[in-house]
Structure formats: structure tokens, C-alpha cells
Design an enzyme around this catalytic site. Structure first.
Site, PDB file in Angstrom:
ATOM      1  N   CYS A  85       0.812  -1.226   0.000  1.00 12.71           N
ATOM      2  CA  CYS A  85       0.000   0.000   0.000  1.00 12.71           C
ATOM      3  C   CYS A  85       0.844   1.273   0.000  1.00 12.71           C
ATOM      4  CB  CYS A  85      -0.960  -0.009   1.176  1.00 12.71           C
ATOM      5  SG  CYS A  85      -2.226  -1.260   0.981  1.00 12.71           S
ATOM      6  N   HIS A 339      -8.766   4.014  -1.469  1.00 12.27           N
ATOM      7  CA  HIS A 339      -7.339   3.711  -1.496  1.00 12.27           C
ATOM      8  C   HIS A 339      -6.938   2.986  -2.788  1.00 12.27           C
ATOM      9  CE1 HIS A 339      -3.379   2.635  -0.382  1.00 12.27           C
ATOM     10  NE2 HIS A 339      -3.626   1.555   0.336  1.00 12.27           N
TER      11      HIS A 339
HETATM   12  N1  COA Z   1     -16.861   4.665   3.756  1.00 10.56           N
HETATM   13  C1  COA Z   1     -17.929   5.432   3.533  1.00 10.56           C
HETATM   14  N2  COA Z   1     -18.944   5.086   2.688  1.00 10.56           N
HETATM   15  C2  COA Z   1     -18.815   3.903   2.046  1.00 10.56           C
HETATM   16  C3  COA Z   1     -17.710   3.066   2.238  1.00 10.56           C
HETATM   17  C4  COA Z   1     -16.711   3.482   3.120  1.00 10.56           C
HETATM   18  N3  COA Z   1     -15.652   2.720   3.356  1.00 10.56           N
HETATM   19  N4  COA Z   1     -17.863   1.975   1.469  1.00 10.56           N
HETATM   20  C5  COA Z   1     -19.024   2.112   0.811  1.00 10.56           C
HETATM   21  N5  COA Z   1     -19.598   3.280   1.157  1.00 10.56           N
HETATM   22  C6  COA Z   1     -20.903   3.787   0.702  1.00 10.56           C
HETATM   23  C7  COA Z   1     -21.018   3.867  -0.815  1.00 10.56           C
HETATM   24  O1  COA Z   1     -20.736   5.163  -1.285  1.00 10.56           O
HETATM   25  C8  COA Z   1     -22.477   3.568  -1.016  1.00 10.56           C
HETATM   26  O2  COA Z   1     -23.232   4.729  -0.720  1.00 10.56           O
HETATM   27  P1  COA Z   1     -24.561   5.077  -1.565  1.00 10.56           P
HETATM   28  O3  COA Z   1     -25.507   3.920  -1.320  1.00 10.56           O
HETATM   29  O4  COA Z   1     -25.016   6.372  -0.968  1.00 10.56           O
HETATM   30  O5  COA Z   1     -24.104   5.159  -2.979  1.00 10.56           O
HETATM   31  C9  COA Z   1     -22.781   2.544   0.053  1.00 10.56           C
HETATM   32  O6  COA Z   1     -21.845   2.805   1.110  1.00 10.56           O
HETATM   33  C10 COA Z   1     -22.662   1.118  -0.428  1.00 10.56           C
HETATM   34  O7  COA Z   1     -21.501   1.006  -1.213  1.00 10.56           O
HETATM   35  P2  COA Z   1     -20.901  -0.385  -1.632  1.00 10.56           P
HETATM   36  O8  COA Z   1     -19.781  -0.148  -2.612  1.00 10.56           O
HETATM   37  O9  COA Z   1     -21.997  -1.330  -2.040  1.00 10.56           O
HETATM   38  O10 COA Z   1     -20.274  -0.876  -0.260  1.00 10.56           O
HETATM   39  P3  COA Z   1     -19.701  -2.268   0.040  1.00 10.56           P
HETATM   40  O11 COA Z   1     -20.566  -2.848   1.123  1.00 10.56           O
HETATM   41  O12 COA Z   1     -19.484  -3.051  -1.184  1.00 10.56           O
HETATM   42  O13 COA Z   1     -18.267  -1.897   0.600  1.00 10.56           O
HETATM   43  C11 COA Z   1     -16.678  -2.057   2.320  1.00 10.56           C
HETATM   44  C12 COA Z   1     -18.061  -1.528   1.926  1.00 10.56           C
HETATM   45  C13 COA Z   1     -16.419  -1.661   3.762  1.00 10.56           C
HETATM   46  C14 COA Z   1     -16.659  -3.572   2.197  1.00 10.56           C
HETATM   47  C15 COA Z   1     -15.607  -1.434   1.370  1.00 10.56           C
HETATM   48  O14 COA Z   1     -15.641  -0.042   1.487  1.00 10.56           O
HETATM   49  C16 COA Z   1     -14.222  -1.969   1.688  1.00 10.56           C
HETATM   50  O15 COA Z   1     -13.880  -3.073   1.303  1.00 10.56           O
HETATM   51  N6  COA Z   1     -13.393  -1.158   2.389  1.00 10.56           N
HETATM   52  C17 COA Z   1     -12.054  -1.608   2.830  1.00 10.56           C
HETATM   53  C18 COA Z   1     -11.045  -1.514   1.716  1.00 10.56           C
HETATM   54  C19 COA Z   1      -9.724  -2.104   2.131  1.00 10.56           C
HETATM   55  O16 COA Z   1      -9.638  -3.050   2.898  1.00 10.56           O
HETATM   56  N7  COA Z   1      -8.639  -1.530   1.633  1.00 10.56           N
HETATM   57  C20 COA Z   1      -7.313  -1.950   2.009  1.00 10.56           C
HETATM   58  C21 COA Z   1      -6.825  -1.080   3.094  1.00 10.56           C
HETATM   59  S1  COA Z   1      -5.337  -1.668   3.815  1.00 10.56           S
END
Ligand code: COA
Length: 392
Positions: A85, A339
Site C-alpha cells: 500500500c 485507497h
Molecule cells: N466509507 C464510507 N462510505 C462507504 C464506504 C466506506 N468505506 N464503502 C461504501 N460506502 C458507501 C457507498 O458510497 C455507497 O453509498 P450510496 O448507497 O449512498 O451510494 C454505500 O456505502 C454502499 O456502497 P458499496 O460499494 O456497495 O459498499 P460495500 O458494502 O461493497 O463496501 C466495504 C463496503 C467496507 C466492504 C468497502 O468499502 C471496503 O472493502 N473497504 C475496505 C477496503 C480495504 O480493505 N482496503 C485496504 C486497506 S489496507
């Protein structure tokens, strides 16, 4: 330990950054072209004037050809770098050293990642099949969720208070991101909504996680003595450190998940190069790797912005708010930008570029002197860490 450094020997004279978010209609090549052209324009150079390129991407391409083809780079060195990352920061670090060495006069660091249509999700296990049983195949949120109860127990913070502290971090970063036209999420999110967001791992909910997004960013670097040929307002590299840890944390009983020793080591090295004695007093602002809210909490202590066991209080007291004494993630951080791995380190530097030049608009911090960017790759106990210090 550490590098002798290149304090005040290299300047950034131009930067570009795409909006981060869901770019269904753009390819990796399109994003690279957008970021590179923004940066050329910002530095007032033509593409031919760039002597060498460093491209950071984890999974959106292999080899220098990923950039050479869309940017129509004519028979010049294009080096592909990857360091989990911290990949975007690696591009900057290598380009800076190349310029400092005198091998090239003008270098570009460029980073890109297109994650949305790759199907990437933090909920998919990162470890694959466990090897001999000592490496668990845990998701990224699960790995980082371990920081929260460990911190609470070590410093006697009750879980309800800690929940509020983590929500406060997410609230702050979304507040900042709501003031940034390049962020993925540009809306403020209430503490209630953050507290109530569906759980993902341990006590972490969706709102404790960075999102998944696409984006690219680029920087043009030259030797310090040449900087004013390109801009009246360059920014200068003061310290630049990178460390890879021995990856022993998860195997050692004494590792307690309340610190990243790799961050401590890289901060120590960067501060020595930049002549910083007291990071809490001397660093005006920082972009840090807030992949999950407890990560930002622990980083405040590892980077020396808070005393051990005190970051939760500093957070609640507003020290790290946009108008606080030491703003953290003024652009909205990974929380608001998502990210896209190869681009994040350069996106952090882009905010330093804007802030130090007084161009951050509504987010502008009053008279910042030194800024810090911090990029983490891996997981607690097994990671790489990058720290830069930049100034005017
Ligand atoms: N923070 C804020 N809002 C978020 C979000 C986040 N992390 N993730 C999704 N949303 C919002 C989207 O904008 C969407 O909003 P809307 O309905 O108003 O359009 C809604 O939540 C659903 O989005 P979606 O893409 O279907 O969410 P998801 O459930 O597929 O994903 C997570 C949520 C937490 C699984 C995803 O954000 C994720 O995997 N995050 C971690 C990434 C990671 O691990 N990176 C490596 C770092 S070391």
C-alpha cells in the site's frame, strides 16, 4: 540506522491528481494520461522534458510499458515500483533519489490503481491458503480491527469511549473530504451514522473503513537549485524514509498490537534527516494512512504527534481537526478518497503541495511550515512504512 537523506536537495515543481472514485468510464491509461498531463501543465513542462519516470501500481499493470504506452514516452526509462500500500510513495522516493544523484534533471513519479472493476473488496481474505498455520488468512479490516481492543485494554479506555474516538476520526476525515472536489466521498457523515454503520470486523463498521476507488496522481521532481526555473512556489523534500519490518509481529508473544514498530523506525529516520526534534510541535499538518480508524489513532502515537496512550484524548479534544493545532488528513484521507493503492502516496503529497503553496481553498491551513505524509503497507505486525517530510 537510517539514510543520510537528501534534505533540501530535491524539489517538487508540479503535481496533478485525478478525482478519486468510481471511474467506470476510464481505463488505467486514461487515468495516467489525466494525472500526467495535469502535472506537466502544473510544472510548465512538455512531456519530452521529463528524463525518467517511476510508475507505482500494485495490480493495474506490469512493467514500465503500463505508462510508456498511454503517455507516448519515447525511449526513456520507465521503472515500475511496488511496495504494497506504500507503492505511490515508493515512486516519489525513487524519483527523488534519481534526481538527487544527478543521473536525471527532471523526473516524474506517477501512481495509478483501478480497483472498482477488478472486484477488489476489503472483505475478501488477503492471506490466501494458510501456510504452516502461523499465518492466518484474515481480511484487511479484521487485521486492523485487532488494534482497537488492544489499545483500549493497554490504556484503560472503556469500549464505549473508544467507539466514540474512532467515530470522531471518521467524522473528521469525512468533514474534510466534504470540502474536497477530488474526494470519492464528499459528504459529511454524522457521528450517529458512523456509530451505527453495519459491522465489518470486530468493532469496526463500514464507516471505519476506507472505501474502494480508482485514481491517479503524479509529481514532477527536479534538483532544488533548478526549482525556480519551473515555479515560483516549489516545495522541498526534507526527509524521506522507508522501512520494511522483519514481519515478526504476529509470531511474537510480546507484540501487543498498539504500535507499528515500522512506523516508529521510519519516522525516526525521516525526522533525523529533516532535523526535527519534536514532531508534535514542528510538523504543521500530516496526511497519514487511515486505512481504518484505529490505524489513524495508533499512528498519532507512532509518529510522535501524541504521547503514548494519549492520542484518544487528543482526538476528542480536536487537536487533529482541520482547525485544530495539528490537522491530520486535511484532504479527507483514505476515508474520503478510498485507497487506489499506487495513487494514494502521491495523492497525500498532492495535498501537501496545495497546502504549502496556499492553494487548498476552504481547507487551507494557516501558514503551514512542514508537512508529513505517511503510507503503510501490510498489517499490524507485518508491514512496510514510508514517511516523508516536506516544506517550503
Ligand atoms: N466509507 C464510507 N462510505 C462507504 C464506504 C466506506 N468505506 N464503502 C461504501 N460506502 C458507501 C457507498 O458510497 C455507497 O453509498 P450510496 O448507497 O449512498 O451510494 C454505500 O456505502 C454502499 O456502497 P458499496 O460499494 O456497495 O459498499 P460495500 O458494502 O461493497 O463496501 C466495504 C463496503 C467496507 C466492504 C468497502 O468499502 C471496503 O472493502 N473497504 C475496505 C477496503 C480495504 O480493505 N482496503 C485496504 C486497506 S489496507
Amino acid at each position: 540506522m537510517g539514510s543520510k537523506g537528501i534534505c533540501d536537495r530535491v524539489a517538487i515543481v508540479g503535481m496533478g491528481c485525478t478525482k478519486f472514485g468510481e471511474h467506470w468510464g476510464k481505463s488505467v491509461s486514461d487515468l495516467l494520461v489525466d494525472a500526467a498531463h495535469d502535472a506537466y501543465h502544473s510544472a510548465g513542462v512538455e512531456a519530452e522534458q521529463i528524463d525518467a519516470y517511476w510508475l507505482g501500481t500494485l495490480s493495474s499493470g506490469v512493467s514500465g510499458l503500463t505508462a510508456a504506452e498511454p503517455l507516448k514516452i519515447q525511449y526513456k526509462p520507465v521503472t515500475h515500483v511496488e511496495n504494497m500500500c506504500a507503492t505511490g510513495s515508493e515512486a516519489i522516493r525513487n524519483a527523488a533519489y534519481a534526481v538527487a544523484s544527478g543521473a536525471y534533471d527532471v523526473a516524474m513519479a506517477i501512481g495509478v490503481e483501478k480497483l472498482k472493476d477488478s472486484g477488489f473488496s476489503g472483505l475478501v481474505g488477503s492471506g490466501g491458503v494458510a501456510s504452516d498455520g502461523t499465518e492466518a488468512g484474515m481480511t484487511a479490516p479484521a487485521n486492523f480491527s485487532l488494534l482497537a481492543p488492544a489499545y483500549a485494554e493497554k490504556y484503560g479506555v472503556d469500549m464505549e469511549t473508544l467507539r466514540d474516538v474512532l467515530s470522531r476520526i471518521a467524522y473528521k476525515n469525512h468533514y474534510n473530504g466534504a470540502r474536497n472536489e477530488k474526494a470519492q466521498f464528499q459528504r459529511e457523515v454524522s457521528m450517529e451514522k458512523i456509530n451505527a454503520s453495519p459491522k465489518v470486523a470486530g468493532m469496526l463498521g463500514i464507516m471505519d473503513c476506507s472505501g474502494v476507488s480508482d485514481g491517479a496522481a503524479a509529481a514532477v521532481l527536479v534538483r532544488a537549485e533548478d526549482a525556480h526555473k519551473y515555479t515560483d512556489n516549489p516545495i522541498f523534500i526534507k526527509g524521506l524514509s522507508f522501512v520494511a519490518g522483519p514481519a515478526e509481529g504476529t509470531k511474537r508473544q510480546e507484540y501487543d498490537f498498539t504500535t507499528f514498530p515500522e512506523v516508529v523506525a521510519s519516522a525516526h529516520d525521516a525526522y533525523a534527516q529533516a532535523g526535527i526534534k519534536d514532531a508534535r510541535e514542528e510538523i504543521s499538518m500530516a496526511e497519514v494512512h487511515d486505512c481504518f480508524t484505529p490505524t489513524e489513532l495508533v499512528l498519532m502515537e507512532d509518529l510522535g504527534f501524541s504521547e503514548r496512550g494519549q492520542a484518544w484524548k487528543d482526538t476528542v479534544d480536536g487537536r487533529f481537526d482541520l482547525k485544530g493545532e495539528q490537522p491530520i488528513n486535511p484532504d479527507g484521507g483514505l476515508k474520503s478518497f478510498g485507497h487506489p493503492i499506487g495513487a494514494s502516496g502521491l495523492r497525500m503529497m498532492y495535498e501537501m503541495w496545495l497546502q504549502l503553496r496556499g492553494e487548498a481553498g476552504e481547507r487551507q491551513i494557516e501558514n503551514p511550515k512542514l508537512g508529513l505524509t505517511h503510507n503503510l503497507g501490510g498489517q499490524p505486525g507485518r508491514c512496510v512504512s514510508f514517511v516523508s517530510v516536506v516544506g517550503r
